[in-house]
Design a protein around this motif. Structure first.
Motif, PDB file in Angstrom:
ATOM      1  N   LEU A   8       4.529  -2.015  -5.888  1.00 15.73           N
ATOM      2  CA  LEU A   8       4.097  -2.278  -4.513  1.00 15.73           C
ATOM      3  C   LEU A   8       3.152  -1.188  -4.023  1.00 15.73           C
ATOM      4  O   LEU A   8       2.129  -1.473  -3.387  1.00 15.73           O
ATOM      5  N   GLN A  12      -1.087  -1.502  -3.107  1.00 19.43           N
ATOM      6  CA  GLN A  12      -1.708  -1.110  -1.836  1.00 19.43           C
ATOM      7  C   GLN A  12      -2.515   0.182  -1.965  1.00 19.43           C
ATOM      8  O   GLN A  12      -2.991   0.728  -0.977  1.00 19.43           O
ATOM      9  N   ALA A  49      10.485  -1.396   3.496  1.00 20.43           N
ATOM     10  CA  ALA A  49      10.242  -2.830   3.668  1.00 20.43           C
ATOM     11  C   ALA A  49       9.211  -3.082   4.758  1.00 20.43           C
ATOM     12  O   ALA A  49       8.352  -3.961   4.616  1.00 20.43           O
ATOM     13  N   GLN A  50       9.272  -2.313   5.820  1.00 14.21           N
ATOM     14  CA  GLN A  50       8.306  -2.473   6.906  1.00 14.21           C
ATOM     15  C   GLN A  50       6.903  -2.096   6.442  1.00 14.21           C
ATOM     16  O   GLN A  50       5.936  -2.808   6.713  1.00 14.21           O
ATOM     17  N   PHE A  52       5.671  -2.209   3.452  1.00 14.50           N
ATOM     18  CA  PHE A  52       5.150  -3.188   2.494  1.00 14.50           C
ATOM     19  C   PHE A  52       5.263  -4.627   2.984  1.00 14.50           C
ATOM     20  O   PHE A  52       4.967  -5.564   2.241  1.00 14.50           O
ATOM     21  N   ASP A  53       5.688  -4.791   4.244  1.00 14.82           N
ATOM     22  CA  ASP A  53       5.770  -6.107   4.878  1.00 14.82           C
ATOM     23  C   ASP A  53       6.549  -7.099   4.009  1.00 14.82           C
ATOM     24  O   ASP A  53       6.057  -8.178   3.663  1.00 14.82           O
ATOM     25  N   CYS A  54       7.760  -6.677   3.639  1.00 18.68           N
ATOM     26  CA  CYS A  54       8.620  -7.525   2.819  1.00 18.68           C
ATOM     27  C   CYS A  54      10.076  -7.234   3.161  1.00 18.68           C
ATOM     28  O   CYS A  54      10.367  -6.411   4.025  1.00 18.68           O
ATOM     29  N   ARG A  55      10.971  -7.913   2.475  1.00 25.95           N
ATOM     30  CA  ARG A  55      12.402  -7.679   2.681  1.00 25.95           C
ATOM     31  C   ARG A  55      12.871  -6.558   1.757  1.00 25.95           C
ATOM     32  O   ARG A  55      12.263  -6.320   0.711  1.00 25.95           O
ATOM     33  N   ASP A  58      13.229  -7.560  -1.699  1.00 26.45           N
ATOM     34  CA  ASP A  58      12.004  -7.702  -2.494  1.00 26.45           C
ATOM     35  C   ASP A  58      11.647  -6.395  -3.191  1.00 26.45           C
ATOM     36  O   ASP A  58      10.860  -6.392  -4.138  1.00 26.45           O
ATOM     37  N   ILE A  59      12.206  -5.296  -2.722  1.00 26.04           N
ATOM     38  CA  ILE A  59      11.937  -3.987  -3.312  1.00 26.04           C
ATOM     39  C   ILE A  59      13.074  -3.551  -4.233  1.00 26.04           C
ATOM     40  O   ILE A  59      12.832  -3.079  -5.341  1.00 26.04           O
TER      41      ILE A  59
END
Length: 67
Positions: A8, A12, A49-50, A52-55, A58-59
């Motif tokens: 991730l 980015q 999570a914030q 990477f804009d995911c749950r 997901d990480i």
């Protein structure tokens, strides 16, 4: 715990130091999380999570290997 943090972060184009600075932790903490040597606190996992804009799921996934 297994994680996809390195992938991730690379997607980015964030350096370990830049991510550490955004989270207010050391670069060593990021390295340790990526290598599975350290499981982050729940607040830190939410911050990741914030970013990477995911749950969180997901990480991070549980390591289901039997020792």
């Amino acid at each position: 715990m297994d994680n996809t943090l390195k992938e991730l972060r690379a997607a980015q184009r964030l350096s370990q130091q830049k991510l550490a600075d955004e989270l207010g932790v050391s670069r060593q903490t990021i390295i340790s999380i990526e290598k599975g040597r350290f499981d982050p606190s729940l607040p830190l996992a939410f911050q990741l999570a914030q970013i990477f804009d995911c749950r969180i799921e997901d990480i991070f996934t549980p390591d289901l290997r039997e020792d």
